[in-house]
Design a protein around this motif. Sequence first.
Motif, PDB file in Angstrom:
ATOM      1  N   GLY A  91       0.787  -1.156  -0.002  1.00 38.36           N
ATOM      2  CA  GLY A  91       0.145   0.042   0.104  1.00 38.36           C
ATOM      3  C   GLY A  91       0.834   1.358   0.017  1.00 38.36           C
ATOM      4  O   GLY A  91       1.781   1.390  -0.580  1.00 38.36           O
ATOM      5  N   ALA A  92       0.430   2.208   1.019  1.00 36.02           N
ATOM      6  CA  ALA A  92       0.960   3.602   0.883  1.00 36.02           C
ATOM      7  C   ALA A  92       2.684   3.394   1.035  1.00 36.02           C
ATOM      8  O   ALA A  92       3.450   4.190   0.908  1.00 36.02           O
ATOM      9  N   LYS A  93       3.011   2.472   2.318  1.00 30.47           N
ATOM     10  CA  LYS A  93       4.510   2.417   2.370  1.00 30.47           C
ATOM     11  C   LYS A  93       5.380   1.937   1.658  1.00 30.47           C
ATOM     12  O   LYS A  93       6.291   2.653   1.016  1.00 30.47           O
ATOM     13  N   ILE A  94       5.025   1.060   0.528  1.00 32.73           N
ATOM     14  CA  ILE A  94       5.928   0.683  -0.434  1.00 32.73           C
ATOM     15  C   ILE A  94       5.923   1.735  -1.503  1.00 32.73           C
ATOM     16  O   ILE A  94       6.947   1.860  -2.360  1.00 32.73           O
ATOM     17  N   LYS A  95       4.745   2.241  -1.822  1.00 37.18           N
ATOM     18  CA  LYS A  95       4.702   3.547  -2.801  1.00 37.18           C
ATOM     19  C   LYS A  95       5.580   4.550  -2.165  1.00 37.18           C
ATOM     20  O   LYS A  95       6.445   5.053  -3.246  1.00 37.18           O
ATOM     21  N   GLU A  96       5.540   4.923  -1.174  1.00 35.90           N
ATOM     22  CA  GLU A  96       6.361   6.236  -0.637  1.00 35.90           C
ATOM     23  C   GLU A  96       7.791   5.650  -0.554  1.00 35.90           C
ATOM     24  O   GLU A  96       8.665   6.612  -1.020  1.00 35.90           O
ATOM     25  N   GLU A 146      10.877  -1.326  -9.667  1.00 39.15           N
ATOM     26  CA  GLU A 146       9.822  -0.835  -8.332  1.00 39.15           C
ATOM     27  C   GLU A 146      10.066  -2.054  -7.516  1.00 39.15           C
ATOM     28  O   GLU A 146       9.759  -3.123  -7.761  1.00 39.15           O
ATOM     29  N   LEU A 147       9.732  -1.625  -6.159  1.00 41.68           N
ATOM     30  CA  LEU A 147       9.643  -2.741  -5.166  1.00 41.68           C
ATOM     31  C   LEU A 147       8.340  -3.223  -4.861  1.00 41.68           C
ATOM     32  O   LEU A 147       7.499  -2.306  -5.142  1.00 41.68           O
ATOM     33  N   GLU A 148       8.267  -4.346  -4.588  1.00 41.96           N
ATOM     34  CA  GLU A 148       6.721  -4.907  -4.355  1.00 41.96           C
ATOM     35  C   GLU A 148       6.596  -5.463  -3.154  1.00 41.96           C
ATOM     36  O   GLU A 148       7.685  -6.123  -2.813  1.00 41.96           O
ATOM     37  N   ALA A 149       5.680  -5.491  -2.187  1.00 41.83           N
ATOM     38  CA  ALA A 149       5.777  -5.950  -0.825  1.00 41.83           C
ATOM     39  C   ALA A 149       4.885  -7.420  -0.877  1.00 41.83           C
ATOM     40  O   ALA A 149       3.826  -7.523  -1.534  1.00 41.83           O
ATOM     41  N   LEU A 219      22.316   3.794   9.423  1.00 37.80           N
ATOM     42  CA  LEU A 219      21.202   4.500   9.629  1.00 37.80           C
ATOM     43  C   LEU A 219      19.995   3.652   9.629  1.00 37.80           C
ATOM     44  O   LEU A 219      19.860   2.937   8.783  1.00 37.80           O
ATOM     45  N   ALA A 220      18.881   4.009  10.533  1.00 37.17           N
ATOM     46  CA  ALA A 220      17.573   3.278  10.487  1.00 37.17           C
ATOM     47  C   ALA A 220      16.721   3.784  10.647  1.00 37.17           C
ATOM     48  O   ALA A 220      16.527   4.925  11.445  1.00 37.17           O
ATOM     49  N   MET A 221      15.301   3.392  10.169  1.00 37.00           N
ATOM     50  CA  MET A 221      13.968   4.176  10.530  1.00 37.00           C
ATOM     51  C   MET A 221      12.913   3.002  10.716  1.00 37.00           C
ATOM     52  O   MET A 221      12.823   1.988   9.825  1.00 37.00           O
ATOM     53  N   GLY A 222      12.386   2.843  11.678  1.00 40.67           N
ATOM     54  CA  GLY A 222      11.153   2.164  11.855  1.00 40.67           C
ATOM     55  C   GLY A 222       9.771   2.872  11.519  1.00 40.67           C
ATOM     56  O   GLY A 222       9.698   4.001  11.786  1.00 40.67           O
ATOM     57  N   ILE A 223       8.771   2.173  10.757  1.00 44.61           N
ATOM     58  CA  ILE A 223       7.609   2.642  10.417  1.00 44.61           C
ATOM     59  C   ILE A 223       6.520   2.256  11.222  1.00 44.61           C
ATOM     60  O   ILE A 223       6.312   1.045  11.350  1.00 44.61           O
ATOM     61  N   GLY A 224       5.793   3.109  12.001  1.00 45.12           N
ATOM     62  CA  GLY A 224       4.554   2.671  12.466  1.00 45.12           C
ATOM     63  C   GLY A 224       4.818   2.149  13.884  1.00 45.12           C
ATOM     64  O   GLY A 224       6.006   1.686  14.499  1.00 45.12           O
ATOM     65  N   ASP A 225       3.775   1.621  14.855  1.00 44.78           N
ATOM     66  CA  ASP A 225       3.849   1.083  16.064  1.00 44.78           C
ATOM     67  C   ASP A 225       4.417  -0.362  16.178  1.00 44.78           C
ATOM     68  O   ASP A 225       4.971  -0.847  17.315  1.00 44.78           O
ATOM     69  N   ASP A 226       4.579  -1.069  15.278  1.00 44.80           N
ATOM     70  CA  ASP A 226       4.842  -2.493  14.973  1.00 44.80           C
ATOM     71  C   ASP A 226       6.302  -2.672  14.805  1.00 44.80           C
ATOM     72  O   ASP A 226       6.905  -3.846  14.717  1.00 44.80           O
ATOM     73  N   ILE A 252       8.703   8.518   5.371  1.00 44.95           N
ATOM     74  CA  ILE A 252       9.500   7.712   4.637  1.00 44.95           C
ATOM     75  C   ILE A 252      10.617   8.716   3.860  1.00 44.95           C
ATOM     76  O   ILE A 252      11.599   8.595   3.649  1.00 44.95           O
ATOM     77  N   ALA A 253       9.944   9.799   3.060  1.00 46.78           N
ATOM     78  CA  ALA A 253      10.661  10.664   2.302  1.00 46.78           C
ATOM     79  C   ALA A 253      11.224  11.484   3.090  1.00 46.78           C
ATOM     80  O   ALA A 253      12.474  11.875   2.787  1.00 46.78           O
ATOM     81  N   SER A 254      10.827  11.935   4.241  1.00 42.78           N
ATOM     82  CA  SER A 254      11.752  12.877   5.133  1.00 42.78           C
ATOM     83  C   SER A 254      13.121  12.227   5.536  1.00 42.78           C
ATOM     84  O   SER A 254      13.870  12.751   5.685  1.00 42.78           O
ATOM     85  N   PHE A 255      12.692  11.000   6.016  1.00 39.49           N
ATOM     86  CA  PHE A 255      13.879  10.162   6.345  1.00 39.49           C
ATOM     87  C   PHE A 255      14.944  10.078   5.360  1.00 39.49           C
ATOM     88  O   PHE A 255      16.159  10.286   5.382  1.00 39.49           O
ATOM     89  N   PHE A 256      14.550   9.777   3.995  1.00 43.94           N
ATOM     90  CA  PHE A 256      15.719   9.481   3.061  1.00 43.94           C
ATOM     91  C   PHE A 256      16.238  10.777   2.756  1.00 43.94           C
ATOM     92  O   PHE A 256      17.488  10.780   2.128  1.00 43.94           O
ATOM     93  N   ARG A 257      15.567  11.810   2.708  1.00 49.87           N
ATOM     94  CA  ARG A 257      16.096  13.257   2.657  1.00 49.87           C
ATOM     95  C   ARG A 257      17.177  13.566   3.618  1.00 49.87           C
ATOM     96  O   ARG A 257      18.282  13.855   3.329  1.00 49.87           O
ATOM     97  N   TRP A 258      16.936  12.848   4.850  1.00 46.83           N
ATOM     98  CA  TRP A 258      18.079  12.981   5.694  1.00 46.83           C
ATOM     99  C   TRP A 258      19.207  12.441   5.652  1.00 46.83           C
ATOM    100  O   TRP A 258      20.181  12.561   5.852  1.00 46.83           O
ATOM    101  N   VAL A 259      18.831  10.936   5.045  1.00 47.61           N
ATOM    102  CA  VAL A 259      19.909  10.001   4.714  1.00 47.61           C
ATOM    103  C   VAL A 259      20.641  10.824   3.650  1.00 47.61           C
ATOM    104  O   VAL A 259      21.958  10.621   3.589  1.00 47.61           O
ATOM    105  N   THR A 260      20.062  11.174   2.582  1.00 46.17           N
ATOM    106  CA  THR A 260      20.716  11.869   1.511  1.00 46.17           C
ATOM    107  C   THR A 260      21.635  12.821   2.076  1.00 46.17           C
ATOM    108  O   THR A 260      22.963  12.970   1.626  1.00 46.17           O
ATOM    109  N   MET A 261      21.292  13.956   2.923  1.00 48.03           N
ATOM    110  CA  MET A 261      21.883  14.824   3.419  1.00 48.03           C
ATOM    111  C   MET A 261      23.040  14.508   4.386  1.00 48.03           C
ATOM    112  O   MET A 261      24.241  15.243   4.376  1.00 48.03           O
TER     113      MET A 261
END
Length: 291
Positions: A91-96, A146-149, A219-226, A252-261
């Motif tokens: 859904g939205a996660k893999i799209k982003e 494209e990545l698929e989940a 560098l790492a990011m977790g998405i959501g409560d799970d 996700i977009a904000s995190f990858f901008r931080w990774v890039t910078m």
Amino acid sequence: MKINVRKIIPYSEKNISYFNQKRPKMLVLWLGTLFACITIKMHLFVCVYCKKCIYSVKEGWLKMGLNSFVAQEARPLPIFVLADVSGSMSGAKIKELNIALRDMISALNNVNDIRGKFQLCVISFGGDVANIVQPLTDVAKVSLTELEANGETPMGSAFTQVAEMIENREIVSSRAYAPTIVLISDGMPTDFRGGQDYSNWAPLAMLHSGPRSSKCQRLAMGIGDDADMAMLKAFVKNDQIPVIKSNGAKGIASFFRWVTMSTVARATSVAPNNVSVVAPISLMDEEEITI
């Protein structure tokens, strides 16, 4: 010292008379030149036909000129993205995530005045094992699919895969700067059965103890409560680098901008191998992420 002239120059009737006339001077010339060449560890050949000395070094001819100098290739800074593509990322996660990866590639391609060049590898983990969906290559040559989940979360398989790649000097050049490894996930590793004590987990220990992989920036990011934040903190294992948590797919977009910078900041610093250099957290959208 006795010199057998016929072993030094080719025998022919044509050059015998020339040699008999010039013997004393030529012997002095040969001896002096031979001494000089031995001193600098070179071999000497004398051509009596053109009256020139030709030098060789070991197996090849010594050739000096502007064409002998080749510009050294820029040192690479490899970036490895470990992307969770399990069923829960649909859904939205893999799209982003796909959008964020394309934006990062575009941004890295437009960076100038860095101490080297960027390379990118994408390893997805979903289903039963991790897969290299984008082999390590210069970002300018990346053509990302494209990545698929779907499936489970074999995170350990991804750790083993990236550790093996980094230790392989045919994949990551010996001239490369310390790589950056980026981990993004919304769940727990399904190939781990030890609760939340990751200290002795073999795939993670392999990543942390490898001669080269242990020196990487992580560098790492977790998405959501799970998301398994304990796992992500064990992965990063650096008190100077925060583990990011996104409240939803938009982070996700904000995190990858931080990774890039952060990657650019390291590549433009005086010490690109300093893996604690990251961009300020304040650059990320505070509504979408927490630390």
